[in-house]
Design an enzyme around this catalytic site. Structure first.
Site, PDB file in Angstrom:
ATOM      1  N   ASP A   1       0.815  -1.212   0.000  1.00  0.00           N
ATOM      2  CA  ASP A   1       0.000   0.000   0.000  1.00  0.00           C
ATOM      3  C   ASP A   1       0.851   1.267   0.000  1.00  0.00           C
ATOM      4  OD1 ASP A   1      -2.463  -1.285  -0.086  1.00  0.00           O
ATOM      5  OD2 ASP A   1      -2.573  -1.503   2.085  1.00  0.00           O
TER       6      ASP A   1
ATOM      7  N   ASP B   1      -2.838  15.490  20.712  1.00  0.00           N
ATOM      8  CA  ASP B   1      -1.485  15.133  20.277  1.00  0.00           C
ATOM      9  C   ASP B   1      -1.265  15.472  18.810  1.00  0.00           C
ATOM     10  OD1 ASP B   1      -0.785  14.246  22.743  1.00  0.00           O
ATOM     11  OD2 ASP B   1      -0.701  12.118  22.234  1.00  0.00           O
TER      12      ASP B   1
ATOM     13  N   ALA C   1      -5.815  11.572  20.029  1.00  0.00           N
ATOM     14  CA  ALA C   1      -5.777  11.627  21.493  1.00  0.00           C
ATOM     15  C   ALA C   1      -6.159  13.014  22.007  1.00  0.00           C
ATOM     16  CB  ALA C   1      -4.391  11.219  22.009  1.00  0.00           C
TER      17      ALA C   1
ATOM     18  N   ASN D   1       4.516   8.559   3.810  1.00  0.00           N
ATOM     19  CA  ASN D   1       5.822   8.516   3.140  1.00  0.00           C
ATOM     20  C   ASN D   1       6.223   9.851   2.512  1.00  0.00           C
ATOM     21  OD1 ASN D   1       4.181   8.603   0.877  1.00  0.00           O
ATOM     22  ND2 ASN D   1       4.478   6.453   0.341  1.00  0.00           N
TER      23      ASN D   1
END
EC number: 2.7.1.23
Length: 302
Positions: free
Chosen positions: A79, A183, A218, A252
């Site tokens: 993927d 976060d 979070a 990426n």
């Protein structure tokens, strides 16, 4: 007449490299000129996030020879390879056939077990196209564009390790700004709703919905939940944190974002054109890959 095809390979994986050689040989025997490139060309600043300025924009990821004369490109990898290949092909409007040589293969259309059948179908033109929406993610400082990338899954902006909670002011179109303490935040496409956003508690969105999903990571509030809105609305994220943040696009590509920067997300005019060799039923893919909708207790056979 000689036709032209692309081959995008995760050259860090031996299985993908070996498979690419046999695919290239088969295409060349069918009178195709094959342009073979590495999927690493679609990775933008991921290994060197300090190399911030990219004045040429996201179209610079398109390899030489990948243009409107190319019939299709075959992607060999997992993927992550597909996400890189999307940046290399979408601006040139090249359809891609994804063949999984990785692990989950959520974005894969074919596998090594049916490789020859898949190549035969694509050579004979027995395929359809499914288009998936992309975003353009830009890091701006004043009026200067400092970094830019095409995004098929998501943009995640979050704190570095050993730093405190982040604060964000997020502007969505003409709506009132949203303040989030967390976060980090994720802005995802419908395609990306089954990736990082899903792990952060966001909903699954079918690929044909024209929406953006905002998911806190979070959050420090019981009232802070994922938000879904129309993808015609541009989004601007203002970091209200004194430390630099890390931005990662599709796992990426990425760079650092500083307090004086802002991140702009908008719908791209370029979509990723996935080649479909058979009916691609999304709920069935969810069931097969993620176990969605499976019974909790096995039912006895009749």
């Amino acid at each position: 007449m000689v036709l032209k095809a692309g081959l995008i390979v995760n050259d860090g994986k031996e299985l993908a490299v070996q498979t690419a050689s046999s695919v290239q040989e088969k295409l060349e025997k069918s009178n195709y000129e094959v342009i073979r490139v590495s999927s690493s060309g679609g990775m933008v600043g991921f290994a060197n996030p300090d190399q911030h300025v990219r004045p040429l924009g996201y179209t610079n990821c398109v390899p030489e020879g990948f243009d409107s004369s190319m019939e299709f490109a075959i992607v060999l990898g997992g993927d992550g390879t597909v996400l890189s290949a999307a940046r290399q092909t979408a601006p040139a409007k090249i359809p891609i056939l994804t063949i999984n040589t990785g692990h989950l293969g959520f974005l894969a259309e074919a596998y090594l077990s049916n490789l020859n059948e898949a190549i035969d179908k694509i050579i004979t033109g027995n395929w359809d196209i499914e288009e998936r929406t992309c975003f353009i993610v830009s890091v701006m400082r004043n009026d200067q564009r400092r970094w830019e990338s095409l995004c098929l899954n998501e943009m995640a902006l979050h704190r570095e390790p050993l730093t405190s909670m982040c604060h964000f002011e997020i502007s969505i179109g003409r709506h009132a700004p949203v303040d989030i303490s967390a976060d980090g935040v994720i802005l995802s496409t419908p395609t990306g709703s089954t990736a990082y956003s899903l792990s952060a508690g966001g909903p699954v969105i079918t690929p044909d919905c024209p929406v953006v999903q905002l998911t806190p990571i979070a959050p420090h509030s019981l009232a802070s939940r994922a938000l879904v809105f129309n993808d015609s609305e541009p989004v601007t994220v203002f970091p209200a944190t004194p430390e630099r943040l890390v931005m990662v696009v599709d796992g990426n590509a990425g760079c650092y974002v500083w307090p004086e920067d802002r991140v702009l997300i908008r719908k791209s005019k370029h979509s990723v054109k996935f080649i479909r060799l058979e009916d691609h039923e999304f709920f069935q893919v969810l069931r097969n890959k993620l176990g969605w909708g499976l019974p909790h207790v096995a039912k006895p056979n009749k």
